[in-house]
Write a protein that holds these residues in place. Sequence first.
Motif, PDB file in Angstrom:
ATOM      1  N   UNK A 140      -1.807   4.180  -2.815  1.00  0.00           N
ATOM      2  CA  UNK A 140      -2.476   5.129  -2.059  1.00  0.00           C
ATOM      3  C   UNK A 140      -1.569   5.675  -0.798  1.00  0.00           C
ATOM      4  N   UNK A 141      -1.773   4.835  -0.490  1.00  0.00           N
ATOM      5  CA  UNK A 141      -0.759   4.869   1.055  1.00  0.00           C
ATOM      6  C   UNK A 141       0.510   6.175   0.682  1.00  0.00           C
ATOM      7  N   UNK A 142       1.223   5.918  -0.294  1.00  0.00           N
ATOM      8  CA  UNK A 142       2.417   6.619  -0.290  1.00  0.00           C
ATOM      9  C   UNK A 142       1.956   7.934  -0.707  1.00  0.00           C
ATOM     10  N   UNK A 143       0.576   8.808  -1.479  1.00  0.00           N
ATOM     11  CA  UNK A 143       0.781   9.502  -2.003  1.00  0.00           C
ATOM     12  C   UNK A 143      -0.406  10.332  -0.627  1.00  0.00           C
ATOM     13  N   UNK A 144      -0.733  10.091   0.379  1.00  0.00           N
ATOM     14  CA  UNK A 144      -1.407  10.152   2.223  1.00  0.00           C
ATOM     15  C   UNK A 144      -0.880  10.950   2.823  1.00  0.00           C
ATOM     16  N   UNK A 145      -1.236  12.072   2.843  1.00  0.00           N
ATOM     17  CA  UNK A 145      -0.651  13.181   4.094  1.00  0.00           C
ATOM     18  C   UNK A 145      -1.366  12.514   4.962  1.00  0.00           C
ATOM     19  N   UNK A 146      -3.058  12.082   4.951  1.00  0.00           N
ATOM     20  CA  UNK A 146      -3.044  11.655   6.203  1.00  0.00           C
ATOM     21  C   UNK A 146      -3.912  10.638   6.153  1.00  0.00           C
ATOM     22  N   UNK A 147      -3.570   9.512   7.733  1.00  0.00           N
ATOM     23  CA  UNK A 147      -4.429   7.809   6.603  1.00  0.00           C
ATOM     24  C   UNK A 147      -5.856   7.856   8.097  1.00  0.00           C
ATOM     25  N   UNK A 148      -6.955   7.933   7.956  1.00  0.00           N
ATOM     26  CA  UNK A 148      -7.414   6.934   9.324  1.00  0.00           C
ATOM     27  C   UNK A 148      -7.730   6.081   9.263  1.00  0.00           C
ATOM     28  N   UNK A 155      -5.261  -0.602  11.669  1.00  0.00           N
ATOM     29  CA  UNK A 155      -3.772   0.086  11.653  1.00  0.00           C
ATOM     30  C   UNK A 155      -2.902  -0.881  11.923  1.00  0.00           C
ATOM     31  N   UNK A 156      -3.467  -1.835  12.689  1.00  0.00           N
ATOM     32  CA  UNK A 156      -1.904  -2.717  13.321  1.00  0.00           C
ATOM     33  C   UNK A 156      -1.819  -3.300  11.579  1.00  0.00           C
ATOM     34  N   UNK A 157      -2.807  -3.516  11.131  1.00  0.00           N
ATOM     35  CA  UNK A 157      -3.263  -5.131  10.572  1.00  0.00           C
ATOM     36  C   UNK A 157      -2.264  -4.034   8.621  1.00  0.00           C
ATOM     37  N   UNK A 158      -2.745  -2.787   8.961  1.00  0.00           N
ATOM     38  CA  UNK A 158      -1.307  -2.371   7.495  1.00  0.00           C
ATOM     39  C   UNK A 158      -0.307  -2.261   7.775  1.00  0.00           C
ATOM     40  N   UNK A 159      -0.208  -1.821   9.353  1.00  0.00           N
ATOM     41  CA  UNK A 159       1.095  -1.888   9.144  1.00  0.00           C
ATOM     42  C   UNK A 159       1.879  -3.037   9.564  1.00  0.00           C
ATOM     43  N   UNK A 160       1.381  -4.184   9.613  1.00  0.00           N
ATOM     44  CA  UNK A 160       1.793  -5.278   8.973  1.00  0.00           C
ATOM     45  C   UNK A 160       2.300  -5.808   7.743  1.00  0.00           C
ATOM     46  N   UNK A 161       1.619  -5.545   7.838  1.00  0.00           N
ATOM     47  CA  UNK A 161       1.880  -5.798   5.964  1.00  0.00           C
ATOM     48  C   UNK A 161       2.339  -4.719   4.699  1.00  0.00           C
ATOM     49  N   UNK A 162       2.329  -3.369   5.162  1.00  0.00           N
ATOM     50  CA  UNK A 162       2.946  -2.325   4.227  1.00  0.00           C
ATOM     51  C   UNK A 162       3.174  -1.103   4.723  1.00  0.00           C
ATOM     52  N   UNK A 163       4.324  -0.504   4.119  1.00  0.00           N
ATOM     53  CA  UNK A 163       5.416   0.373   3.993  1.00  0.00           C
ATOM     54  C   UNK A 163       3.972   1.881   4.536  1.00  0.00           C
ATOM     55  N   UNK A 164       3.816   2.133   5.784  1.00  0.00           N
ATOM     56  CA  UNK A 164       3.486   3.134   5.918  1.00  0.00           C
ATOM     57  C   UNK A 164       3.849   4.619   5.848  1.00  0.00           C
ATOM     58  N   UNK A 166       5.704   7.828   6.622  1.00  0.00           N
ATOM     59  CA  UNK A 166       5.149   8.655   8.147  1.00  0.00           C
ATOM     60  C   UNK A 166       5.013  10.319   7.774  1.00  0.00           C
ATOM     61  N   UNK A 167       3.206   9.683   8.178  1.00  0.00           N
ATOM     62  CA  UNK A 167       2.101  11.052   8.218  1.00  0.00           C
ATOM     63  C   UNK A 167       1.417  10.695   9.522  1.00  0.00           C
ATOM     64  N   UNK A 168       0.251  11.673   8.743  1.00  0.00           N
ATOM     65  CA  UNK A 168      -0.101  12.062  10.532  1.00  0.00           C
ATOM     66  C   UNK A 168      -1.330  10.160  10.456  1.00  0.00           C
ATOM     67  N   UNK A 169      -2.028   9.947  11.532  1.00  0.00           N
ATOM     68  CA  UNK A 169      -2.536   8.395  11.154  1.00  0.00           C
ATOM     69  C   UNK A 169      -3.382   8.981  12.619  1.00  0.00           C
ATOM     70  N   UNK A 170      -4.697   8.451  12.332  1.00  0.00           N
ATOM     71  CA  UNK A 170      -6.027   9.189  12.934  1.00  0.00           C
ATOM     72  C   UNK A 170      -6.954   7.751  13.482  1.00  0.00           C
TER      73      UNK A 170
END
Length: 371
Positions: A140-148, A155-164, A166-170
Amino acid sequence: MNNQEFSFIFACMSRIPTVFLESHNLKNLKTGFGQFNYHLIKGMYNVHATDIQCTLYAKDTAPFQKEFGNYFDYKKYYTLHRRSPFRIRKKYDVWHSLNQNVKIEPHHDIPYVLTVHDVNFIDEVSTDLNHESNQRFQAKLDRSHAITYISKYSQASTHQYFKVPDVPEYIIYNGNTLETITLPEHHTPKIKVDGPFLFSIGEFSERKNFHSLVEMLALIPKYTLVLSGNNGTDYAKTTLQESIQKHKLQDRVICTGKISEFDKQYYLKHCTAFVFPSLREGFGIPPIEAMRFGKPVFISNNTSLPEVGGTHAFYWDHYDARYMADVLTKGLEDYSKNAETLSEAYITHAHSFSWTNAAKQYLDVYRSLIS
């Protein structure tokens, strides 16, 4: 350019962009995801944007059509939509997956917004990134064009465990589900409590850490503890019950089970304090609901909860029973010295979390992808 070509271009330019809200968790409004779906959609209805046409997705669309009329389009949810051959074929301008664990995906490769509430499944299901639940989330992360995200913590825990990607994040904070208090003046709950009591609500699970409240209660005999939520879990039947029996608190710990909205508001209005020693929260709406009633709130100093409580909550750094009792006792003493002013500050803080404002921010995310 002939008239036919001009008409086609004009039609394309004047067509209102469409957004699909993957909101099938509306089927269970008693859950956190169901509440998030409903209140965000209600916020969008209150905004009443005219430049975007949203489609609401639900198992039973009738009550929402009755409430929101033709402001939304409506699509009926079927379990078969989870399977690739039966995915929804309509090509929307934006697809919004309102939470991270749903299995409904679009048939087409279209602009995709993913809302991440938490990645607690890393701790609760499996830390193996090859596990099915983790792989599904990564997809789901890989197909995202924006992540909220609903908090900086999520946000921090998602970046800690997964490959996020390079799309806009909010960061878009949830609103307060109790912006308006609807409690009837003479409402009486199914289970009435005599004397001062502490209140908490949530799924009875290891993550909510309710048994630490029982351990604390054994040291403060003045209060009763009211716990509401689904208490048919293994945690409720083992860890929690064992703690209650160990301290012989069967008469001072009241487990109500699931309660009505009015009963919840009653307990929030009449409790001495709201207590929430959760170990992990993507956001944590109940403390904000308690502050809406001007109540002192005691919460864990971890994950997203400091973002929610700010300077207006009392915090537990750990869960030693004597320490928790001391924090509660001193906090209530401090509160009693300036109760009226502090209550007003809590209410103001609760009002700062608005579903209408959240909806405006989500609509801006859609517009950024459409443009």
